[in-house]
Design a protein around this motif. Structure first.
Motif, PDB file in Angstrom:
ATOM      1  N   ARG A 163       1.102  -7.045  -9.169  1.00  0.00           N
ATOM      2  CA  ARG A 163       0.504  -6.480  -8.209  1.00  0.00           C
ATOM      3  C   ARG A 163      -0.100  -4.861  -8.677  1.00  0.00           C
ATOM      4  O   ARG A 163      -1.102  -4.517  -8.181  1.00  0.00           O
ATOM      5  CB  ARG A 163       1.575  -5.971  -6.848  1.00  0.00           C
ATOM      6  CG  ARG A 163       1.968  -7.203  -6.237  1.00  0.00           C
ATOM      7  CD  ARG A 163       2.872  -7.022  -5.254  1.00  0.00           C
ATOM      8  NE  ARG A 163       2.265  -5.915  -4.075  1.00  0.00           N
ATOM      9  CZ  ARG A 163       2.680  -5.034  -3.840  1.00  0.00           C
ATOM     10  NH1 ARG A 163       3.621  -4.289  -4.502  1.00  0.00           N
ATOM     11  NH2 ARG A 163       2.061  -4.361  -3.017  1.00  0.00           N
ATOM     12  N   TRP A 194       1.627 -10.725  -1.276  1.00  0.00           N
ATOM     13  CA  TRP A 194       0.323 -11.048  -2.217  1.00  0.00           C
ATOM     14  C   TRP A 194      -0.973 -11.174  -1.285  1.00  0.00           C
ATOM     15  O   TRP A 194      -1.856 -10.542  -1.729  1.00  0.00           O
ATOM     16  CB  TRP A 194       0.422 -12.340  -2.896  1.00  0.00           C
ATOM     17  CG  TRP A 194       1.188 -12.263  -4.255  1.00  0.00           C
ATOM     18  CD1 TRP A 194       2.596 -12.833  -4.489  1.00  0.00           C
ATOM     19  CD2 TRP A 194       0.838 -11.837  -5.157  1.00  0.00           C
ATOM     20  NE1 TRP A 194       2.683 -12.533  -5.777  1.00  0.00           N
ATOM     21  CE2 TRP A 194       1.761 -11.762  -6.205  1.00  0.00           C
ATOM     22  CE3 TRP A 194      -0.327 -10.821  -5.570  1.00  0.00           C
ATOM     23  CZ2 TRP A 194       1.687 -11.125  -7.531  1.00  0.00           C
ATOM     24  CZ3 TRP A 194      -0.493 -10.238  -6.866  1.00  0.00           C
ATOM     25  CH2 TRP A 194       0.551 -10.490  -7.807  1.00  0.00           C
ATOM     26  N   THR A 197      -1.876  -7.621  -0.898  1.00  0.00           N
ATOM     27  CA  THR A 197      -2.390  -7.084  -1.859  1.00  0.00           C
ATOM     28  C   THR A 197      -3.912  -7.567  -2.350  1.00  0.00           C
ATOM     29  O   THR A 197      -4.805  -6.878  -2.578  1.00  0.00           O
ATOM     30  CB  THR A 197      -1.534  -7.731  -3.276  1.00  0.00           C
ATOM     31  OG1 THR A 197      -0.325  -7.135  -3.075  1.00  0.00           O
ATOM     32  CG2 THR A 197      -2.074  -7.144  -4.505  1.00  0.00           C
TER      33      THR A 197
END
Length: 205
Positions: A163, A194, A197
């Motif tokens: 990340r 995710w 992100t």
């Protein structure tokens, strides 16, 4: 239950009706066997995510990119509720009753074995495709694709997504030619962390 391979990696399902009709004709589908029909948004779901959340943010579309898989085969997951279970518990029973061959599709290997198999059997093809495409940018989707790229390209690519620095490009070398690699998550990734992100990466462009 799925009945055929997708026409190309990350197909978006736009012509599913016509393709199912052609498949039925090709296999001489019989009404007494049941129903073979499109499944709506399940077909091409990954392709639509790639289009909307990978290509569009980069200012690209399917007509301007080269798509490939590290392993160009249809693998099935096993276990309750999977395609593998449906094929073994539903299709194979039907096949035996009607004198048809049972399914022989391979199991999906573990991530480590997938990478190992891709490097053992597909390395030259993948390098040839990178050269033929002349692309200045390689977008990898998921850890497996990134690990394969890291093994084939010179330049210190990470083997796993992190990340920290997500969405950063890496300059690599392929036989004396430089190109950028952009590692992103696979569209099948279910993690909300995710997803956020990836949202942050899109917002930063």
């Amino acid at each position: 239950m799925a009945v055929d391979q997708e026409p190309w990696p990350f197909w978006d399902g736009r012509d599913e009706g016509e393709r199912v009709d052609r498949w039925c004709e090709a296999v001489d589908w019989r009404e007494e066997w049941g129903r073979a029909s499109p499944v709506g948004r399940m077909n091409g779901s990954s392709g639509r995510v790639v289009d909307e959340r990978v290509l569009a943010p980069l200012g690209l579309d399917f007509n301007s990119v080269w798509l490939t898989d590290v392993l160009p085969f249809f693998h099935v997951h096993r276990g309750p509720g999977t395609q593998g279970a449906a094929m073994a518990e539903r299709y194979d029973v039907f096949a035996r009753e009607h004198g048809l061959p049972e399914h022989l599709l391979p199991d999906r290997p573990s991530p480590a074995r997938l990478v190992e198999q891709a490097l053992r059997t597909e390395s030259q093809r993948l390098v040839d495709e990178l050269i033929e495409s002349r692309s200045p940018l390689l977008v990898t989707l998921g850890d497996e694709a990134l690990a394969v790229a890291a093994a084939l390209l010179t330049g210190g690519l990470p083997r796993r997504l992190t990340r920290t620095g997500y969405g950063s490009r890496h300059r690599v070398d392929l036989g004396g030619r430089t190109l950028d690699v952009l590692p992103l998550v696979h569209p099948g990734q279910r993690s909300q962390l995710w997803a956020r992100t990836h949202d942050d990466w899109i917002a930063s462009l």
